[in-house]
Design a protein around this motif. Structure first.
Motif, PDB file in Angstrom:
ATOM      1  N   THR A 472       0.844  -1.196   0.000  1.00 32.80           N
ATOM      2  CA  THR A 472       0.000   0.000   0.000  1.00 32.80           C
ATOM      3  C   THR A 472       0.877   1.241   0.000  1.00 32.80           C
ATOM      4  O   THR A 472       2.043   1.205   0.406  1.00 32.80           O
ATOM      5  N   ARG A 473       0.306   2.339  -0.426  1.00 33.26           N
ATOM      6  CA  ARG A 473       1.073   3.567  -0.618  1.00 33.26           C
ATOM      7  C   ARG A 473       1.695   4.049   0.691  1.00 33.26           C
ATOM      8  O   ARG A 473       1.007   4.186   1.708  1.00 33.26           O
ATOM      9  N   GLY A 474       3.001   4.296   0.651  1.00 31.49           N
ATOM     10  CA  GLY A 474       3.719   4.847   1.788  1.00 31.49           C
ATOM     11  C   GLY A 474       4.088   3.847   2.864  1.00 31.49           C
ATOM     12  O   GLY A 474       4.642   4.236   3.898  1.00 31.49           O
ATOM     13  N   ASN A 475       3.827   2.538   2.638  1.00 32.19           N
ATOM     14  CA  ASN A 475       4.097   1.538   3.681  1.00 32.19           C
ATOM     15  C   ASN A 475       5.136   0.493   3.272  1.00 32.19           C
ATOM     16  O   ASN A 475       5.287  -0.523   3.952  1.00 32.19           O
ATOM     17  N   TRP A 476       5.844   0.747   2.171  1.00 36.19           N
ATOM     18  CA  TRP A 476       6.850  -0.226   1.748  1.00 36.19           C
ATOM     19  C   TRP A 476       8.013  -0.256   2.748  1.00 36.19           C
ATOM     20  O   TRP A 476       8.515   0.775   3.172  1.00 36.19           O
TER      21      TRP A 476
END
Length: 551
Positions: A472-476
């Motif tokens: 998900t966006r920003g959670n890598w």
């Protein structure tokens, strides 16, 4: 008449424990190890029953549920654990049928080689061994952390050392000592969870210093669900879905019970009772436990999911502190300390027996078959050596490396549950080929085969989605990605490496045919043990103990 029909009419083909062309090392030595039992059947029925309970209660329930509650909310926590509990129940029944029929050394790791494929057993065995061995080191650091709740002046290396010494003491003098240690540790766990459930009921109806009958207030404010990643109903669903990963680590599986099978007295009488009672343990301890957690603490409590010393971040301890109840937090911390100690002891037992079974099969060095007083002493030494990795956690400079070592097979717990269903499916292929009536088995569950297929699909789905947050966006995060998925390529690499090597020595790429599935080796020893069953009890006390312990 076809070849298959002719073989069936003539009865089962003689199965040799080791084929000379299957590529395994140490051919003649492995035959001797499989034919002559070296471990001792000294685990008593009460040991097995309490070890079964011990495997269902751990620090994941007492502490780990706090972060899941903070992330998802009480209703999502309850639903996630309840649904995952159904999968665990299926997994226990699958294992129960196999272990009750053939309670031998190595248990499901040995079954993997017999019922599926030698390379499958090799890969599963080494992956599971590493996972349990490094978990011993993780439990050593957990024990030290629990003691930090009271004292931080003494270096944690001292507590890690005491923990490792206790593992040696309880294991090296024989399996009965291990059984006694787990018996009393498990009693503490049972008293703790029952006490916490009673504590929850009394306080929620007003039996607390504030005389506040708060009931299910936290389900209304701040709410039953805490939207996760997204907002609205979709966020609530993602919160619910995220609870399965926490449940997988908290529940564990039937591994502990299964690995005791080769060292238990009267296994065919005990294990059916053990597995029949699993559902009640799941309902009381886990479903009741997470319900209590969601009642006691609202999901927006700022201390939930933090890393306070000892059990300071446990939802139960947080509730006691909020209610200004003295002494109880220390008592709970002490009880959770025994829980972590028990888990470390059980993990050391399981890891050493897995390595021992690999050596029996010839896929680990022969030295690991050596026993002392029925204990695989060299294998235990390797496990204790892994436990010494806990000293890395004491040093700030090495703590990060220690985290990588411990977490390298993070999602193995989920993958392992799925692989166990494949083993069970192989077992059923062998049973069907032999024409064995399942009603004659010591333990059998109706419609278990389709349930095992269903559980296999669910576990594989959960494994491949357990790290979904990193996409998900920003959670890598590389660490989280490896924790979620690295165990799969490790398993595949082990499987293919062993398969290529065995094929080069005359084996085949195919899985075992039903006619080659070994349901016989070790059965004679088990049936001899059945002849030593004590007579059925006649007094009321003896009948009660027979009902309580299963034999």
């Amino acid at each position: 008449m076809s070849l298959t029909e002719r073989e069936k009419s003539q009865g089962p083909r003689e199965i040799h424990p080791i084929d000379s062309n299957d590529g395994r090392i140490g051919h003649s030595e492995a035959i001797n190890s499989l034919n002559y039992k070296q471990t001792k059947r000294h685990l008593l029925p009460r040991h097995i029953q309490l070890i079964a309970i011990s495997g269902a209660i751990g620090t994941g329930l007492f502490i780990g549920t706090g972060s899941t509650l903070h992330q998802a909310g009480p209703a999502a926590l309850f639903l996630g654990y309840a649904i995952y509990g159904g999968l665990i129940y299926i997994a226990f029944n699958s294992m129960g049928e196999m272990v009750s029929y053939l309670p031998i050394d190595g248990s499901y790791v040995e079954f993997a080689s017999r019922f599926v494929d030698n390379s499958f057993g090799f890969a599963l065995g080494w992956l599971v061994f590493y996972n349990y061995a490094v978990t011993v080191a993780a439990e050593a650091t957990a024990v030290a952390g629990m003691i930090n709740y009271w004292n931080t002046d003494i270096n944690n290396a001292v507590w890690c050392t005491l923990f490792l010494v206790s593992i040696v003491v309880f294991n090296v003098w024989g399996v009965r000592w291990f059984g006694e240690g787990e018996f009393y540790f498990s009693l503490f766990k049972v008293f703790l969870i029952v006490g916490l459930l009673i504590f929850t009921f009394i306080t929620m109806v007003g039996g607390n210093p504030q005389h506040d009958a708060f009931g299910f207030r936290s389900w209304n404010h701040p709410g039953a669900f805490h939207a996760y990643i997204a907002s609205g109903p979709w966020g609530n669903f993602l919160a619910f879905f995220s609870t399965f990963v926490g449940a997988a680590y908290a529940y564990g599986g039937p591994d502990y019970i299964a690995m005791t099978a080769g060292e238990a007295k009267y296994p065919r009488r005990i294990y059916p009772n053990v597995f029949r009672r699993v559902i009640y343990r799941l309902l009381v301890f886990y479903i009741g436990g997470v319900l209590a957690v969601g009642i006691l603490v609202p999901y927006d409590d700022p201390d939930l999911g933090t890393s306070k010393k000892g059990a300071g971040s446990s939802p139960f301890v947080l509730a006691m502190v909020r209610m200004s109840i003295p002494a109880l937090p220390s008592i709970v911390n002490a009880a959770i300390l025994t829980s972590a100690w028990s888990c470390g002891l059980a993990n050391s037992f399981t890891a050493s027996r897995v390595l021992y079974s690999l050596a029996l099969r010839g896929t680990a060095p022969a030295i690991f078959r050596r026993t002392f007083r029925g204990v695989p002493i060299v294998a235990l030494g390797v496990v204790v050596a892994f436990g010494c990795l806990s000293y890395m956690s004491v040093s700030n400079s090495a703590a990060t490396a220690f985290g990588y070592i411990v977490n390298i097979t993070g999602a193995t717990w989920i993958l392992n549950m799925g692989l166990q269903q494949i083993i069970y499916i192989g077992f059923r292929r062998g049973i069907a080929y032999r024409g064995i009536d399942r009603s004659t088995l010591p333990f059998a569950v109706k419609r278990q085969l389709p349930l095992a297929w269903f559980a296999l699909c669910c576990y594989l789905f959960l494994f491949f989605t357990n790290g979904w947050v990193v996409f998900t966006r920003g959670n890598w995060a590389v660490d989280d990605f490896l924790f979620a998925y690295l165990s799969a390529p490790i398993f595949v690499a082990l499987y293919l490496g062993h398969k290529i090597w065995t094929v080069s020595h005359g084996s085949t790429w195919k899985l075992h045919r039903p006619r080659d599935i070994d349901l016989d080796t070790g059965r004679d020893e088990v049936e001899q043990d059945e002849g030593t069953y004590p007579p059925l009890p006649t007094t009321k006390v003896a009948k009660f103990l027979h009902w309580l312990w299963g034999a």
